[in-house]
Design a protein around this motif. Structure first.
Motif, PDB file in Angstrom:
ATOM      1  N   UNK A 162      -5.216   3.448  -3.498  1.00  0.00           N
ATOM      2  CA  UNK A 162      -5.002   2.036  -3.949  1.00  0.00           C
ATOM      3  C   UNK A 162      -5.950   1.739  -4.903  1.00  0.00           C
ATOM      4  N   UNK A 163      -6.974   1.872  -4.496  1.00  0.00           N
ATOM      5  CA  UNK A 163      -8.396   1.748  -5.642  1.00  0.00           C
ATOM      6  C   UNK A 163      -7.949   2.327  -6.398  1.00  0.00           C
TER       7      UNK A 163
ATOM      8  N   UNK B 278       4.678  -3.905  -8.782  1.00  0.00           N
ATOM      9  CA  UNK B 278       4.730  -4.248  -6.742  1.00  0.00           C
ATOM     10  C   UNK B 278       6.047  -5.328  -6.642  1.00  0.00           C
ATOM     11  N   UNK B 279       6.448  -6.340  -7.437  1.00  0.00           N
ATOM     12  CA  UNK B 279       7.734  -6.671  -7.532  1.00  0.00           C
ATOM     13  C   UNK B 279       9.245  -5.892  -7.830  1.00  0.00           C
TER      14      UNK B 279
ATOM     15  N   UNK C 195       1.016  -1.297  -0.167  1.00  0.00           N
ATOM     16  CA  UNK C 195       0.037  -0.103  -0.089  1.00  0.00           C
ATOM     17  C   UNK C 195       0.927   1.299  -0.170  1.00  0.00           C
ATOM     18  N   UNK C 196       1.953   0.918   1.022  1.00  0.00           N
ATOM     19  CA  UNK C 196       2.730   1.872   1.053  1.00  0.00           C
ATOM     20  C   UNK C 196       3.800   2.124  -0.556  1.00  0.00           C
ATOM     21  N   UNK C 197       4.260   1.160  -1.027  1.00  0.00           N
ATOM     22  CA  UNK C 197       4.777   1.512  -2.509  1.00  0.00           C
ATOM     23  C   UNK C 197       3.606   2.290  -3.321  1.00  0.00           C
TER      24      UNK C 197
ATOM     25  N   UNK D 288     -12.209  -3.978  -1.817  1.00  0.00           N
ATOM     26  CA  UNK D 288     -10.047  -4.791  -1.513  1.00  0.00           C
ATOM     27  C   UNK D 288      -9.063  -4.088  -1.770  1.00  0.00           C
ATOM     28  N   UNK D 289      -8.699  -4.560  -0.762  1.00  0.00           N
ATOM     29  CA  UNK D 289      -7.212  -3.881  -0.590  1.00  0.00           C
ATOM     30  C   UNK D 289      -6.789  -5.022  -2.212  1.00  0.00           C
ATOM     31  N   UNK D 290      -5.321  -5.214  -2.843  1.00  0.00           N
ATOM     32  CA  UNK D 290      -4.873  -6.199  -2.813  1.00  0.00           C
ATOM     33  C   UNK D 290      -4.301  -7.066  -1.560  1.00  0.00           C
TER      34      UNK D 290
END
Length: 376
Positions: free
Chosen positions: A158-159, A311-312, A100-102, A374-376
């Motif tokens: 994030x959404x 993300x990675x 979430x922070x990233x 919902x969050x990932x």
């Protein structure tokens, strides 16, 4: 009792429908303690702990009951050779918060930011949450206003980033890549079920007789009879399925046999498995509807792969450190959290219940929110 109003339920994670009841007397960690640092930005225990308690509540309310065990027993179960289920989930939760922070740190690259209306909604939600809950409940669930505001900011960004991070993938998929075949199949089970619902395994003699029946069906269908009609005559039922070479349902051995058929109308030999015998007839080499659905699935998987790859990439580029001594103090076994659904909340409010022992009065606010994101 930790209460979530309608706005909070909409803006936070899925599954928290109305409220969480806090039980036990586990000690808590200072919410200002730093749990991790991501790209130079500190994650406090308040933010990570709030997300953890919400997730804990979902699992304890739904999964523990489904598994037929207490929450404490569930958390002490071994997830693998090295971790308990609690340890496994806590690792997953912390990684999700780091993500979430990233995502928030890269939002400007996608021209994503919070509007004034969104910021006001977040503030209003956090203020209402703060007003609706006791100090004890907020301490146990890390439900302080500043932490909830930060969490809601992260989730809202994030959404908004979700679709941006999935844009631009190749959406062209050929029929060959997505091709789904169709078949009708009949299953002859090695288990018999009586009227009371009790099941018993067939004897070796009964299994041999069943093999003869299955072979009879295969021969008759090869000779042009309808598989559904023959199955019904024999006391069985034909089912339809679409598949490709990587399918595993209803049975991987059946899939392999059906996939080897070369022409529509071809019939497999009886396929014996541990649970019974299958016979299938290939109905089409290209099921149009199923193939088009598979194309959508492939494109969606490409979008997800791109999301995961970004993300990675961001995780690899960012300096991430975890304060294990702080995070390890968060436990699930000694502090239970149970979600109260909106239906249950409405029932208690209409009955005019008195205040609970944790100091929260029932029937004083709207707790009918439903989760949408919902969050990932």
């Amino acid at each position: 009792m930790v209460r979530f109003g309608k706005k909070a339920a909409v803006l936070t994670a899925a599954g928290v429908l109305a409220a969480m009841t806090v039980t036990g007397c586990s000690s808590t960690v200072d919410s200002d303690k730093v749990v991790a640092t991501v790209g130079g930005e500190e994650i406090t225990m308040g933010v990570a702990g709030f997300y953890a308690r919400m997730t804990q509540g979902q699992y304890e309310t739904y999964y523990a009951q489904m598994m037929g065990m207490t929450a404490a027993d569930m958390w002490s179960q071994a997830a693998d050779e090295e971790q308990t289920y609690e340890e496994y989930l806590k690792d997953s939760i912390l990684e999700s918060v780091e993500n979430l922070y990233l995502i928030s740190q890269h939002a400007s690259e996608y021209d994503v930011s919070l509007t004034e209306d969104e910021r006001k909604a977040i503030t209003d939600t956090a203020e209402q949450f703060d007003a609706d809950n006791t100090e004890d409940a907020k301490e146990y669930a890390y439900g302080y206003q500043k932490d909830i505001e930060k969490y809601l900011e992260l989730v809202t960004i994030q959404n908004k980033m979700d679709s941006k991070m999935r844009e631009g993938v190749d959406e062209e998929v050929s029929d060959e890549e997505a091709a789904q075949k169709g078949m009708q199949y009949v299953f002859f089970s090695y288990t018999a079920t009586d009227d009371s619902g009790s099941s018993t395994e067939l004897t070796d003699e009964e299994k041999e007789a069943l093999k003869t029946t299955a072979q009879n069906l295969a021969d008759r269908v090869r000779n042009g009879e309808d598989i559904s009609a023959v199955a019904t005559e024999l006391g069985y039922q034909a089912s339809d399925a679409t598949f490709d070479s990587e399918s595993t349902t209803p049975n991987s051995d059946l899939i392999a046999a059906a996939d080897a058929l070369e022409a529509e109308g071809d019939v497999t030999d009886p396929v014996e498995t541990d649970s019974g015998i299958y016979v299938a007839r290939l109905t089409t080499l290209l099921d149009r509807e199923a193939t088009d659905q598979e194309k959508e699935t492939i494109v969606e998987q490409r979008r997800q792969d791109q999301y995961d790859s970004l993300l990675e990439e961001w995780r690899s580029a960012a300096e991430i450190s975890v304060n294990e001594s702080v995070w390890n103090k968060l436990d699930f076994e000694d502090l239970g959290i149970t979600i109260i659904t909106s239906e249950e909340e409405d029932t208690s409010e209409s009955s005019g219940e008195e205040s609970t022992e944790d100091g929260t009065a029932d029937g004083t606010e709207d707790a009918s929110g439903t989760a949408e994101d919902s969050t990932e």
